[in-house]
Design a protein around this motif. Structure first.
Motif, PDB file in Angstrom:
ATOM      1  N   ALA A  25       0.844  -1.194   0.000  1.00 48.88           N
ATOM      2  CA  ALA A  25       0.000   0.000   0.000  1.00 48.88           C
ATOM      3  C   ALA A  25       0.879   1.243   0.000  1.00 48.88           C
ATOM      4  CB  ALA A  25      -0.913  -0.007   1.220  1.00 48.88           C
ATOM      5  N   GLY A  26       0.461   2.234  -0.768  1.00 54.24           N
ATOM      6  CA  GLY A  26       1.203   3.483  -0.880  1.00 54.24           C
ATOM      7  C   GLY A  26       2.134   3.549  -2.076  1.00 54.24           C
ATOM      8  N   MET A  27       2.423   2.407  -2.686  1.00 55.24           N
ATOM      9  CA  MET A  27       3.298   2.388  -3.858  1.00 55.24           C
ATOM     10  C   MET A  27       2.551   2.892  -5.086  1.00 55.24           C
ATOM     11  SD  MET A  27       5.214  -1.269  -3.458  1.00 55.24           S
ATOM     12  CE  MET A  27       6.856  -0.902  -4.046  1.00 55.24           C
ATOM     13  N   THR A  28       3.306   3.398  -6.044  1.00 49.80           N
ATOM     14  CA  THR A  28       2.754   3.750  -7.347  1.00 49.80           C
ATOM     15  C   THR A  28       3.247   2.709  -8.333  1.00 49.80           C
ATOM     16  OG1 THR A  28       2.723   6.092  -6.824  1.00 49.80           O
ATOM     17  CG2 THR A  28       2.658   5.514  -9.144  1.00 49.80           C
ATOM     18  N   CYS A  29       2.319   2.155  -9.125  1.00 52.65           N
ATOM     19  CA  CYS A  29       2.641   1.129 -10.113  1.00 52.65           C
ATOM     20  C   CYS A  29       2.068   1.554 -11.463  1.00 52.65           C
ATOM     21  CB  CYS A  29       2.038  -0.216  -9.711  1.00 52.65           C
ATOM     22  SG  CYS A  29       2.618  -0.876  -8.140  1.00 52.65           S
ATOM     23  N   THR A  30       2.395   0.771 -12.479  1.00 51.29           N
ATOM     24  CA  THR A  30       1.865   1.003 -13.825  1.00 51.29           C
ATOM     25  C   THR A  30       1.021  -0.195 -14.240  1.00 51.29           C
ATOM     26  OG1 THR A  30       3.790   2.313 -14.426  1.00 51.29           O
ATOM     27  CG2 THR A  30       2.492   1.422 -16.242  1.00 51.29           C
ATOM     28  N   VAL A  31      -0.132   0.085 -14.836  1.00 50.69           N
ATOM     29  CA  VAL A  31      -0.947  -0.956 -15.472  1.00 50.69           C
ATOM     30  C   VAL A  31      -0.684  -0.788 -16.967  1.00 50.69           C
ATOM     31  CG1 VAL A  31      -3.267  -1.842 -15.875  1.00 50.69           C
ATOM     32  CG2 VAL A  31      -2.683  -0.876 -13.644  1.00 50.69           C
ATOM     33  N   PRO A  32       0.021  -1.744 -17.603  1.00 51.76           N
ATOM     34  CA  PRO A  32       0.433  -1.575 -19.001  1.00 51.76           C
ATOM     35  C   PRO A  32      -0.694  -1.333 -19.996  1.00 51.76           C
ATOM     36  CG  PRO A  32       1.563  -3.436 -18.002  1.00 51.76           C
ATOM     37  CD  PRO A  32       0.516  -2.997 -17.031  1.00 51.76           C
ATOM     38  N   ASP A  33      -1.885  -1.859 -19.713  1.00 56.53           N
ATOM     39  CA  ASP A  33      -2.988  -1.721 -20.664  1.00 56.53           C
ATOM     40  C   ASP A  33      -4.182  -1.017 -20.016  1.00 56.53           C
ATOM     41  OD1 ASP A  33      -3.668  -3.713 -18.904  1.00 56.53           O
ATOM     42  OD2 ASP A  33      -4.488  -5.048 -20.419  1.00 56.53           O
ATOM     43  N   GLY A  34      -3.922   0.132 -19.409  1.00 51.64           N
ATOM     44  CA  GLY A  34      -4.996   0.878 -18.745  1.00 51.64           C
ATOM     45  C   GLY A  34      -6.107   1.226 -19.715  1.00 51.64           C
ATOM     46  N   TRP A  35      -7.274   0.651 -19.513  1.00 47.65           N
ATOM     47  CA  TRP A  35      -8.410   0.857 -20.422  1.00 47.65           C
ATOM     48  C   TRP A  35      -9.139   2.169 -20.154  1.00 47.65           C
ATOM     49  CZ3 TRP A  35      -7.918  -2.518 -16.526  1.00 47.65           C
ATOM     50  CH2 TRP A  35      -8.727  -2.318 -15.422  1.00 47.65           C
ATOM     51  N   TRP A  36      -8.758   2.895 -19.117  1.00 46.21           N
ATOM     52  CA  TRP A  36      -9.427   4.149 -18.781  1.00 46.21           C
ATOM     53  C   TRP A  36      -8.720   5.358 -19.371  1.00 46.21           C
ATOM     54  CZ3 TRP A  36      -6.915   0.903 -15.468  1.00 46.21           C
ATOM     55  CH2 TRP A  36      -5.726   1.346 -14.941  1.00 46.21           C
ATOM     56  N   SER A  37      -7.802   5.132 -20.286  1.00 50.54           N
ATOM     57  CA  SER A  37      -7.055   6.210 -20.929  1.00 50.54           C
ATOM     58  C   SER A  37      -7.986   7.192 -21.631  1.00 50.54           C
ATOM     59  CB  SER A  37      -6.088   5.620 -21.952  1.00 50.54           C
ATOM     60  OG  SER A  37      -5.534   6.628 -22.742  1.00 50.54           O
ATOM     61  N   LEU A  38      -7.595   8.442 -21.647  1.00 48.42           N
ATOM     62  CA  LEU A  38      -8.371   9.474 -22.335  1.00 48.42           C
ATOM     63  C   LEU A  38      -7.925   9.666 -23.781  1.00 48.42           C
ATOM     64  CD1 LEU A  38      -8.547  12.159 -19.518  1.00 48.42           C
ATOM     65  CD2 LEU A  38     -10.276  10.510 -20.176  1.00 48.42           C
ATOM     66  N   ASP A  39      -6.851   8.993 -24.180  1.00 46.91           N
ATOM     67  CA  ASP A  39      -6.305   9.145 -25.522  1.00 46.91           C
ATOM     68  C   ASP A  39      -7.071   8.248 -26.493  1.00 46.91           C
ATOM     69  OD1 ASP A  39      -4.817   9.283 -27.840  1.00 46.91           O
ATOM     70  OD2 ASP A  39      -2.893   8.971 -26.837  1.00 46.91           O
ATOM     71  N   ARG A  40      -7.871   8.848 -27.373  1.00 46.29           N
ATOM     72  CA  ARG A  40      -8.688   8.058 -28.313  1.00 46.29           C
ATOM     73  C   ARG A  40      -7.835   7.307 -29.335  1.00 46.29           C
ATOM     74  NH1 ARG A  40     -14.395  10.683 -29.126  1.00 46.29           N
ATOM     75  NH2 ARG A  40     -14.538  11.776 -27.160  1.00 46.29           N
ATOM     76  N   GLU A  41      -6.638   7.807 -29.614  1.00 45.80           N
ATOM     77  CA  GLU A  41      -5.743   7.132 -30.563  1.00 45.80           C
ATOM     78  C   GLU A  41      -5.133   5.872 -29.948  1.00 45.80           C
ATOM     79  OE1 GLU A  41      -5.372   8.098 -33.773  1.00 45.80           O
ATOM     80  OE2 GLU A  41      -6.913   9.559 -33.291  1.00 45.80           O
ATOM     81  N   ARG A  42      -5.010   5.872 -28.630  1.00 48.02           N
ATOM     82  CA  ARG A  42      -4.446   4.723 -27.904  1.00 48.02           C
ATOM     83  C   ARG A  42      -5.376   4.392 -26.745  1.00 48.02           C
ATOM     84  NH1 ARG A  42       1.098   6.377 -25.931  1.00 48.02           N
ATOM     85  NH2 ARG A  42       1.136   4.236 -25.232  1.00 48.02           N
ATOM     86  N   PRO A  43      -6.477   3.688 -26.991  1.00 46.04           N
ATOM     87  CA  PRO A  43      -7.462   3.445 -25.942  1.00 46.04           C
ATOM     88  C   PRO A  43      -6.939   2.586 -24.788  1.00 46.04           C
ATOM     89  CG  PRO A  43      -8.018   2.230 -27.915  1.00 46.04           C
ATOM     90  CD  PRO A  43      -6.871   3.122 -28.266  1.00 46.04           C
ATOM     91  N   GLN A  44      -5.848   1.881 -25.012  1.00 47.58           N
ATOM     92  CA  GLN A  44      -5.205   1.143 -23.928  1.00 47.58           C
ATOM     93  C   GLN A  44      -3.736   1.518 -23.938  1.00 47.58           C
ATOM     94  OE1 GLN A  44      -6.010  -3.021 -24.443  1.00 47.58           O
ATOM     95  NE2 GLN A  44      -7.995  -2.851 -23.486  1.00 47.58           N
ATOM     96  N   GLN A  45      -3.297   2.107 -22.861  1.00 45.82           N
ATOM     97  CA  GLN A  45      -1.895   2.515 -22.755  1.00 45.82           C
ATOM     98  C   GLN A  45      -1.464   2.403 -21.300  1.00 45.82           C
ATOM     99  OE1 GLN A  45      -1.647   6.553 -24.059  1.00 45.82           O
ATOM    100  NE2 GLN A  45      -2.630   7.371 -22.252  1.00 45.82           N
ATOM    101  N   PRO A  46      -0.161   2.450 -21.036  1.00 42.64           N
ATOM    102  CA  PRO A  46       0.304   2.376 -19.651  1.00 42.64           C
ATOM    103  C   PRO A  46      -0.291   3.519 -18.822  1.00 42.64           C
ATOM    104  CG  PRO A  46       2.131   2.097 -21.171  1.00 42.64           C
ATOM    105  CD  PRO A  46       0.945   2.511 -21.995  1.00 42.64           C
ATOM    106  N   GLU A  47      -0.847   3.168 -17.674  1.00 37.83           N
ATOM    107  CA  GLU A  47      -1.467   4.150 -16.789  1.00 37.83           C
ATOM    108  C   GLU A  47      -0.949   3.970 -15.364  1.00 37.83           C
ATOM    109  OE1 GLU A  47      -3.364   6.673 -17.456  1.00 37.83           O
ATOM    110  OE2 GLU A  47      -3.904   6.253 -19.522  1.00 37.83           O
ATOM    111  N   PRO A  48      -0.595   5.058 -14.690  1.00 43.44           N
ATOM    112  CA  PRO A  48      -0.133   4.962 -13.304  1.00 43.44           C
ATOM    113  C   PRO A  48      -1.310   4.793 -12.344  1.00 43.44           C
ATOM    114  CG  PRO A  48      -0.126   7.251 -14.019  1.00 43.44           C
ATOM    115  CD  PRO A  48      -0.512   6.418 -15.222  1.00 43.44           C
ATOM    116  N   VAL A  49      -1.096   3.973 -11.315  1.00 43.24           N
ATOM    117  CA  VAL A  49      -2.091   3.772 -10.269  1.00 43.24           C
ATOM    118  C   VAL A  49      -1.404   3.795  -8.913  1.00 43.24           C
ATOM    119  CG1 VAL A  49      -3.677   2.403 -11.697  1.00 43.24           C
ATOM    120  CG2 VAL A  49      -1.906   1.244 -10.381  1.00 43.24           C
ATOM    121  N   LYS A  50      -2.141   4.187  -7.888  1.00 41.29           N
ATOM    122  CA  LYS A  50      -1.639   4.134  -6.518  1.00 41.29           C
ATOM    123  C   LYS A  50      -2.243   2.904  -5.854  1.00 41.29           C
ATOM    124  CE  LYS A  50      -1.108   6.599  -2.249  1.00 41.29           C
ATOM    125  NZ  LYS A  50      -1.161   7.877  -1.587  1.00 41.29           N
TER     126      LYS A  50
END
Length: 95
Positions: free
Chosen positions: A31-56
């Motif tokens: 808990a408290g770490m920041t990680c990356t989800v390589p295929d974050g589906w919540w991306s706002l980039d319409r050109e890349r609907p799945q991209q690396p996204e940071p999560v806490k």
């Protein structure tokens, strides 16, 4: 609203269980770490609907299936006020 939240969690957990990625070992994520989800589906980039996204990481807890998991919160985009229960295998680059 409560039912909608748990429906979303169930859908996200099912999506999480079906993917593989280079992962941090369960003992490496806390808990408290920041990680990356390589295929974050919540991306706002319409050109890349799945991209690396940071999560806490909020808590390290197994999924309902028993698979190692973590409750996380996106760090950017329109879902920054949401929490998701993901398989630990989906988290990379944790620090």
């Amino acid at each position: 609203m409560f039912a909608d939240h748990w429906s979303s969690v169930l859908i996200l957990a099912c999506l999480a269980a079906g993917t593989t990625a280079a992962a941090a070992a369960p003992g490496e994520v806390a808990a408290g770490m920041t990680c990356t989800v390589p295929d974050g589906w919540w991306s706002l980039d319409r050109e890349r609907p799945q991209q690396p996204e940071p999560v806490k990481v909020l808590a390290v807890k197994p999924l309902t299936t028993g698979t190692p998991g973590a409750w996380v919160q996106p760090q950017r985009g329109k879902l920054t006020d949401q929490q998701m229960h993901l398989a630990l295998e989906r988290l990379t680059d944790c620090r």
